[in-house]
Design an enzyme around this catalytic site. Structure first.
Site, PDB file in Angstrom:
ATOM      1  N   THR A  71      -5.463  -9.526   7.812  1.00 30.78           N
ATOM      2  CA  THR A  71      -5.781 -10.351   6.814  1.00 30.78           C
ATOM      3  C   THR A  71      -6.703 -11.178   6.926  1.00 30.78           C
ATOM      4  O   THR A  71      -7.916 -10.842   5.980  1.00 30.78           O
ATOM      5  CB  THR A  71      -4.825 -10.855   6.424  1.00 30.78           C
ATOM      6  OG1 THR A  71      -3.474 -10.540   5.735  1.00 30.78           O
ATOM      7  CG2 THR A  71      -5.060 -11.360   4.823  1.00 30.78           C
TER       8      THR A  71
ATOM      9  N   GLY B 104      -0.192 -12.317  12.664  1.00 31.78           N
ATOM     10  CA  GLY B 104       0.344 -13.188  11.336  1.00 31.78           C
ATOM     11  C   GLY B 104      -0.643 -13.800  11.044  1.00 31.78           C
ATOM     12  O   GLY B 104      -0.337 -15.518  11.611  1.00 31.78           O
ATOM     13  N   GLY B 105      -1.622 -13.707  10.605  1.00 29.62           N
ATOM     14  CA  GLY B 105      -2.516 -15.335  10.334  1.00 29.62           C
ATOM     15  C   GLY B 105      -3.537 -15.981  11.012  1.00 29.62           C
ATOM     16  O   GLY B 105      -4.077 -17.251  10.594  1.00 29.62           O
TER      17      GLY B 105
ATOM     18  N   ILE C 255       0.652  -1.056   0.211  1.00 25.95           N
ATOM     19  CA  ILE C 255      -0.091   0.002  -0.042  1.00 25.95           C
ATOM     20  C   ILE C 255       1.082   1.202  -0.033  1.00 25.95           C
ATOM     21  O   ILE C 255       0.919   2.063  -0.529  1.00 25.95           O
ATOM     22  CB  ILE C 255      -0.612  -0.219   1.240  1.00 25.95           C
ATOM     23  CG1 ILE C 255      -1.656  -1.071   1.242  1.00 25.95           C
ATOM     24  CG2 ILE C 255      -1.674   1.382   1.172  1.00 25.95           C
ATOM     25  CD1 ILE C 255      -2.486  -1.642   0.365  1.00 25.95           C
TER      26      ILE C 255
ATOM     27  N   GLY D 238      -1.106 -13.051   6.668  1.00 26.19           N
ATOM     28  CA  GLY D 238      -2.086 -14.192   6.399  1.00 26.19           C
ATOM     29  C   GLY D 238      -1.963 -16.040   6.471  1.00 26.19           C
ATOM     30  O   GLY D 238      -0.434 -15.628   7.652  1.00 26.19           O
TER      31      GLY D 238
ATOM     32  N   ASN E  94       5.436  -8.187  11.790  1.00 25.19           N
ATOM     33  CA  ASN E  94       5.315  -7.253  10.329  1.00 25.19           C
ATOM     34  C   ASN E  94       4.843  -8.324   9.767  1.00 25.19           C
ATOM     35  O   ASN E  94       5.292 -10.086   9.733  1.00 25.19           O
ATOM     36  CB  ASN E  94       5.825  -6.248  10.393  1.00 25.19           C
ATOM     37  CG  ASN E  94       4.965  -5.257   9.524  1.00 25.19           C
ATOM     38  OD1 ASN E  94       3.832  -5.092   8.864  1.00 25.19           O
ATOM     39  ND2 ASN E  94       5.064  -3.953   9.817  1.00 25.19           N
TER      40      ASN E  94
ATOM     41  N   CYS F 240       7.385  -1.354   8.266  1.00 22.29           N
ATOM     42  CA  CYS F 240       6.887  -1.544   7.408  1.00 22.29           C
ATOM     43  C   CYS F 240       7.554  -0.868   5.848  1.00 22.29           C
ATOM     44  O   CYS F 240       8.937  -0.813   5.620  1.00 22.29           O
ATOM     45  CB  CYS F 240       5.846  -0.390   6.661  1.00 22.29           C
ATOM     46  SG  CYS F 240       5.422  -0.045   5.032  1.00 22.29           S
TER      47      CYS F 240
ATOM     48  N   ASN G  75      -0.825   3.263  15.151  1.00 19.63           N
ATOM     49  CA  ASN G  75       0.782   2.889  14.484  1.00 19.63           C
ATOM     50  C   ASN G  75       0.876   4.475  13.754  1.00 19.63           C
ATOM     51  O   ASN G  75       0.324   5.027  13.527  1.00 19.63           O
ATOM     52  CB  ASN G  75       0.169   1.877  13.699  1.00 19.63           C
ATOM     53  CG  ASN G  75       1.303   1.074  13.089  1.00 19.63           C
ATOM     54  OD1 ASN G  75       1.702   1.910  11.425  1.00 19.63           O
ATOM     55  ND2 ASN G  75       1.072   0.164  13.612  1.00 19.63           N
TER      56      ASN G  75
END
Ligand SMILES: Cc1cc2nc3c(=O)[nH]c(=O)nc-3n(C[C@H](O)[C@H](O)[C@H](O)COP(=O)(O)OP(=O)(O)OC[C@H]3O[C@@H](n4cnc5c(N)ncnc54)[C@H](O)[C@@H]3O)c2cc1C
Ligand SMILES: Cc1cc2nc3c(=O)[nH]c(=O)nc-3n(C[C@H](O)[C@H](O)[C@H](O)COP(=O)(O)OP(=O)(O)OC[C@H]3O[C@@H](n4cnc5c(N)ncnc54)[C@H](O)[C@@H]3O)c2cc1C
Ligand SMILES: Cc1cc2nc3c(=O)[nH]c(=O)nc-3n(C[C@H](O)[C@H](O)[C@H](O)COP(=O)(O)O)c2cc1C
Ligand SMILES: Cc1cc2nc3c(=O)[nH]c(=O)nc-3n(C[C@H](O)[C@H](O)[C@H](O)COP(=O)(O)O)c2cc1C
Ligand code: FES
Ligand code: FES
Lengths: 306, 257, 306, 257
Positions: free
Chosen positions: A266, A243-244, A71, A217, A192, A130, A99
């Site tokens: 996600t 994370g997922g 993004i 994811g 991240n 990021c 954030n």
């Protein structure tokens, strides 16, 4: 019923479930789906000093059990966020985690100083990781010294506890965690995204216009769990794990690994109701595995984390 | 308001080369009143596919509570869809986005300009518009085998079919046959076509429907933005999934640098 | 029909598809399923100086679109492999790549020296990245200097070209690649597994007895593609690419990213016929995307890699 | 020889608490002649689940070309299986491994000692053995609702059911009722039970069937090894998927340190 409450620096959570930064905007869109008051906390999208348009599109690509995103920190800038987004969140009884991102130490400091003063903001999540910002972004997250320096500077100006969000794209996650802990971080957010790529076979070029993107994811869940576990063995700092995560079982697995609370990213895209669903099934899930509270979620032989 | 549902596949069959028409049934249909909106479909079992697939509403039957989508098999998601059998359940989020504004349009001569799988949303749009307007459809396809819905469009008004290879209808591009003898146009199709159409019809009022790879499909992730033409626009961008996919042709930049 | 041949140091391949090390044993089991002569090459399981029993069980766990393994280099030792396994592979007209592992530089050198002399072995794959060996294993793969030193020493005694197999568990994969390239590596294999974990909610402990394991399968494909792409931008060295390949499309995606040939690991477990299936569908897949040979698989605007 | 097949689900229904019996049909059945072997089942669509699930052959009907498996819903894989409907196709690799040696056993008094979902392979074994031997079954379950196949075992010989909580049959463990009045035993069940059984029957010839998490299921990956008791054994280990899952009780170490 199992006690879902968790108390972390700055964050008195009615439950340990929060949407992850960047996957929930500033809450408006999801408020059309359900009452945000159900959430433990809300982590808002990264704020930078000035408005940013972000990267060219395509910005996302699908991968097996995951996705890539680049993004590029699109956001209206910290002033605009304070003016138009935070007031909307004031109407909910949910702590907000802001954030914060930037290209320079000065930008991080400026944004933190401004946003941490807002009453709806209960904690800062320092996005040092990021991977989609070319200038600086990645270095902050992969060099322990720079990360520590940034943490220190941000802590100096922050009215609120600072959680440093670690990048998984490093050889030694424990070294990174220790560096920011020593520099005064009140907690950690991890992980991240991992840097990844996909190629378009027809076009013969990367799918993501930015070439690389951040992998998130379920695909990255085992890596997140490992890193949280390793850091938990080394440090007592509160950890917001992510994370997922897609289910209450996943959340419990993160708590076992050593997280104190968890964020869901996600999975919100596939199921906009995933956060309230996880919250709803958490008590029975905890009970099924013999826990009567979040604090009890510990590996065999381990004491409480705080 | 209902925002999602496990809808039941009523039928799913090929109607052209690699192109399927799927009919879905469920109460969610009652919310599908705006042509140009899209459905966001879950693909595969569980969390194996983390991104939904956006597909335009091609037709709606409120009496039967059915909605039709028409899709071309491109990759894994549409391949999975093509294997769905009547009775299967597919999870639908939607309708999402803002469609073509049709409420206030009456007595106008309107062109529907579609290319390939950009054609589907124009059909539901045409049905709504034809009630009170004169509709002309200009539809481009790659080749004869790819053509679909010609008869259906003909019921709405004059319909011209073009193919890239001339194997059916006229040979050429939709822009070859466009004259400015219209009050309004609506177009949906590949970016190159949208670009050519909007340039050729720059003096006509028109609406374009855009595509972009999507994350959330609800406006939260900023995956699907496009820039606005007006440098003084207060945001400078639009979200295709939420503000669009349909925009006034002059509002958005079609080709980003 | 598209030309599948690829010529790499030591490896004249009739096609670019080979089973990945550790996922194919020494070929015997799969020879009961199909004729191994179809394969481009065979990468055999890691050989160490002495026989090793490996880690306690459970040694594997499932993850979304992937799996964890912590076999721990179980193998009968290099002498036994030469005596009983390589002769079996002599009966096939397929080049063998011998994967070499060890706990010390001396062990790597000893194993390489012995196994590289065998006529069926056409190349060495230096496994500097196996995360499941406690002593040394991980350091070789994550420290550029150690990796370079090891490569140099092994090159000194190897009769055959040496491909160094890189670990993805590093901050900077290009730095690692450059270090071993400068040290004389003839090629690279990438990627090995990413370190991950899963927890058993009932037992409240890691599923894998060794706690952590190596993550493989489609989940890691985007990371593998990114690393191969980054290294390809920096170096001209031949790359054998791997990480989650399950289809001819995947193989082409790896070639586009910059690999010269590819290996298939985990997918063999789900479908023992996956290698011949990918080989069979490769010509039509190449043609569908407009390539008439493996060498033509390049990103837009890129020249050949060698 | 055929080694794999998309088999068709003939039936799939619960027969006890969280326990299902699935009947699969296909030519592959002709290769399933050895009790104690297992089928390696693909789970889910595509490559979302990279590991197959090993499930024992519970019964075979060569005339109908059907095979039965009995499984307890534990996690994602068995949950997925439990949702299969008649007519669905499931990909089966197998039969894999080496089963219980039955060929040369005649005129013996044999104990089949099973616990929970270790019971299924003993049924097909019992059917084969009962032809020429006296069979006694000792089957342990957690609770009354978990009991299955009691009648079927009774047709083969004397059958004792035990439950942990005493809600059905005798209360207690299978070892409570075992006497050494047998020529041979075959046992399959949880590790703790196997351990107790082999210790109690250490002077009797017996076979154990082991479980372990598997990678390949064909002997190539070394995921599923167990140690041998004989320190002079030339390999020192066995692969459960290939050399087993059935071993002479004295050959393998049941509890590794
Ligand atoms: C608002 C909107 C309406 C659409 N309506 C239709 C329609 O009516 N009929 C039709 O055939 N197609 C339509 N498309 C395009 C359709 O979404 C893609 O062809 C489809 O998502 C491809 O999925 P796949 O899994 O088969 O391809 P893959 O390439 O395997 O998909 C991988 C990822 O890329 C995304 N993606 C790939 N191509 C596109 C694309 N052109 N646009 C957006 N995302 C893409 C997928 O959604 C998925 O997330 C529409 C797109 C948008 C944005
Ligand atoms: C040779 C053999 C025969 C078996 N026969 C039967 C049977 O007839 N009936 C029955 O109910 N169960 C049997 N099992 C156990 C069965 O394989 C597991 O219960 C099943 O794999 C669990 O899968 P899951 O996806 O539901 O669980 P999950 O926990 O989600 O599975 C995750 C992974 O762990 C593996 N796993 C989990 N538990 C076991 C286990 N106990 N043994 C081996 N792998 C495991 C799975 O195969 C999978 O790879 C057998 C196991 C083996 C090794
Ligand atoms: C589209 C998208 C945007 C994201 N934006 C941010 C961000 O602005 N700041 C940040 O710290 N993390 C961001 N992340 C990372 C997530 O917060 C989260 O750490 C990561 O996606 C892993 O969690 P998940 O697998 O549940 O998504 C983003 C992730 C995605 C998918
Ligand atoms: C069970 C298992 C065993 C492995 N053993 C080895 C090994 O001995 N040596 C090695 O270099 N890599 C080993 N690997 C790594 C693979 O060769 C490969 O690099 C990795 O699995 C990524 O490819 P994949 O996703 O196709 O499996 C092993 C992987 C698995 C799953
Ligand atoms: S797809 Fe998320 S904002 Fe449009
Ligand atoms: S599961 Fe691979 S060797 Fe047994």
């Amino acid at each position: 019923m199992a006690d879902l409450r968790v108390s972390l620096p700055g964050l008195d959570l009615k439950n340990p479930i929060m949407p992850a930064s960047g996957c929930f905007g500033f809450g408006r869109e999801f408020s059309e789906f359900y009452d945000l008051n159900q959430l433990g906390a809300i982590v808002i999208k990264a704020a930078t000093g000035k408005a940013r348009y972000g990267n060219p599109t395509p910005r996302v690509a699908e991968t097996p059990s995951g996705m890539l995103n680049a993004i590029g920190l699109q956001n209206p800038g910290v002033d605009q966020i304070i003016e138009t987004e935070l007031p909307f969140l004031m109407s909910y009884d949910v702590p907000v985690v802001a954030n914060v991102a930037g290209s320079t130490v000065e930008e991080y400091v400026e944004v933190t100083e401004k946003i941490s003063r807002h009453p709806v903001v209960h904690a800062i999540e320092l996005n040092i990781s990021c991977p989609n910002v070319k200038e600086g972004g990645i270095q902050f997250g992969t060099d322990p010294k720079t990360a520590a320096y940034l943490t220190e500077k941000v802590k100096e100006v922050s009215d609120k506890p600072v959680y440093v969000k670690l990048s998984p794209n490093v050889t030694d996650i424990v070294e990174m965690a220790k560096a920011v802990a020593d520099a005064g971080a009140d907690g950690l957010s991890m992980i991240n995204t991992l840097t990844g790529m996909r190629f378009d076979l027809h076009q013969k070029r990367p799918i993501i216009a930015n070439e690389t993107g951040g992998l998130s994811g379920p695909a990255i869940k085992p890596i997140a769990l490992r890193m949280i576990y390793q850091v938990r063995q080394a440090l007592d700092l509160p950890i917001i794990g992510m994370g997922g995560i897609t289910s209450a079982e996943d959340a419990v697995e993160f708590l076992l690994a050593g997280a104190n609370a968890v964020a869901i990213g996600t999975a919100n895209f596939l199921d906009p109701y995933v956060c309230p669903k996880v919250i709803e099934s958490l008590p029975e899930t905890l009970e099924r595995y013999g826990f009567s509270s979040i604090h009890e979620c510990r590996l065999k032989g381990e004491g409480p984390h705080e | 308001m209902m925002k999602e549902q496990w809808m039941e596949v009523v039928s799913n069959q090929p109607i052209a080369l690699d192109t399927y028409e799927m009919t879905l049934h469920g109460e969610l249909v009652s919310t599908m009143t705006q042509p140009g909106q899209f459905l966001h479909l879950k693909i595969g079992e569980g969390f194996s596919h983390m991104l939904r697939r956006p597909l335009s509403i091609a037709d709606v039957d409120q009496d039967d509570q059915t909605v039709k989508i028409i899709y071309k098999v491109i990759g894994e998601g549409t391949k999975w869809l093509s294997q769905a059998k009547p009775g299967d359940q597919i999870h639908v989020l939607g309708p999402r986005g803002h469609g073509f504004p049709v409420e206030k349009v009456t007595g106008a001569h309107i062109y529907l300009i579609g290319g390939g799988v950009g054609v589907p949303p124009l059909y539901y749009l045409g049905k709504k518009l034809a009630e009170r307007n004169r509709v002309t459809a200009v539809l481009g396809f790659q080749t004869m085998d790819a053509v679909f819905y010609e008869d259906k469009f003909q019921e709405l008004g004059e319909t011209m079919i073009l193919t890239d290879d001339g194997s059916y209808g006229k040979r050429g591009l939709v822009t070859d046959v466009l004259e400015a003898d219209m009050d309004l146009y609506y177009t949906c199709g590949p970016l190159g076509m949208l670009h050519a159409v909007t340039r050729k019809l720059k003096d006509v009022k028109g609406y374009v429907s855009l595509e972009e790879r999507m994350g959330c499909g609800i406006g939260a992730c900023f995956a699907c933005v496009c820039k606005t033409t007006d440098p003084n626009d207060d945001r400078g961008y639009r979200k295709i999934c939420k503000d669009g996919p349909v925009f006034p042709a002059k509002e958005v930049v079609l080709w980003q640098i």
